[in-house]
Design a protein around this motif. Structure first.
Motif, short mmCIF file in Angstrom:
data_model
loop_
_atom_site.label_atom_id
_atom_site.label_comp_id
_atom_site.label_asym_id
_atom_site.label_seq_id
_atom_site.Cartn_x
_atom_site.Cartn_y
_atom_site.Cartn_z
N CYS A 78 0.90 -1.17 -0.13
CA CYS A 78 -0.16 0.12 -0.05
C CYS A 78 0.81 1.22 -0.26
N CYS A 81 0.35 2.96 3.86
CA CYS A 81 0.79 2.28 5.18
C CYS A 81 1.90 1.11 4.95
N CYS A 103 -7.18 0.16 0.68
CA CYS A 103 -6.10 -0.39 1.25
C CYS A 103 -7.01 -1.50 2.10
N CYS A 106 -5.28 -0.21 6.02
CA CYS A 106 -5.50 1.03 6.62
C CYS A 106 -6.85 2.17 6.04
ZN LIG Z 1 -2.89 1.00 3.55
#
Ligand SMILES: [Zn+2]
Length: 289
Positions: A78, A81, A103, A106
């Motif tokens: 991602c 994150c 994602c 997160c």
């Molecule tokens: Zn993420």
């Protein structure tokens, strides 16, 4: 131009589009990571220079340890994150659509430019198959398109056109034209040299007159690459299309409030667009249909 094998055009074009989705997916990784890898390299060079100045060899260890961050490793993650993206979420387009561009860890947004790049690359690869048929030139054209997509992405994000993409694009253009596939070799050589020199001259004249820098050396190399692919005679058309597209985009951005007066806009994406237009519209005729 010779045909490698007899193949149904519809299947070949569908196969090319599928390959384009996969490559497009990888190009988003390249576009995201390559500028960061370059930045890491610069920092290492500065560090090496400073330590050389100090005559300090104690920190040599930290310099030679290379970054673990490459185009291949770590796996996809991602952008927000850094959580790994797994299983079906890695499937181009479908993964993004099914996870609604977020994602799993997160819930951060994964920008629309990811699926758009995948679709764009798929369309370009399909066009290459349509335009050149099952030939080695079609594969070269796909590589050309992939390089231009990656360059446009990186230029839009960072205003850089990395040498590791522009320079190989010059050599491959000359190699493709060794047997005159898109333009006779002498015109390809002249196209590369004149393309670079013309923008270089424009850049220095503009700087002399206005004291500002209108574009970068990456733009010269990109036009040199397009000259190598399409030849000297294609340069005026390439510059015309790129300038018109650039002006149109600048006007749109101004009126929509996304750009200020006098703000420098990257020229690379418009040169790339001009290269794609030339590849599909100008250089010869379609192999199929
Ligand atoms: Zn993420």
């Amino acid at each position: 131009m010779w045909h490698l094998f007899a193949v149904d055009p519809v299947w070949a074009i569908a196969l090319a589009a599928a390959l384009g989705l996969l490559v497009g997916s990888w190009l988003t990784v390249v576009g995201h990571r390559l500028p960061r890898m370059m930045e890491h390299d610069w920092q290492q060079q500065v560090q090496a220079y400073q330590q050389g100045q100090q005559g300090d060899s104690a920190h040599h260890e930290t310099l030679t340890s290379t970054s673990a961050y490459t185009l291949w490793r770590p796996g996809w993650h991602c952008p927000a994150c850094a959580a790994p993206i797994r299983d079906w979420r890695r499937v181009p387009l479908l993964g993004w659509a099914l996870s609604r561009g977020r994602c799993a860890v997160c819930r951060g947004r994964i920008g629309w430019r990811y699926p758009v790049t995948e679709i764009l690359t798929a369309v370009l690869f399909a066009l290459c198959a349509w335009r050149f048929g099952p030939t080695p030139i079609a594969l070269c054209a796909m590589g050309f398109c992939a390089a231009l997509v990656a360059l446009s992405w990186i230029d839009l994000q960072t205003s850089l056109l990395p040498d590791v993409i522009t320079l190989p694009l010059v050599w491959t253009g000359l190699l493709v034209n060794l047997s005159g596939a898109l333009t006779p070799l002498p015109l390809a050589v002249l196209g590369a040299a004149v393309g670079y020199f013309f923008l270089w001259l424009l850049f220095h004249m503009f700087r002399l007159l206005t004291g500002r820098e209108g574009m970068g050396y990456g733009d010269f190399k990109l036009l040199a690459a397009l000259g190598a692919w399409f030849g000297l005679a294609a340069l005026p058309g390439l510059l015309l299309v790129a300038s018109l597209a650039g002006v149109a985009a600048a006007v749109c951005l101004r009126f929509s409030g996304h750009a200020q007066r006098g703000q420098a806009l990257p020229f690379g994406p418009y040169l790339a667009l001009a290269g794609l237009v030339t590849l599909f519209a100008v250089a010869g005729r379609a192999a199929w249909f």
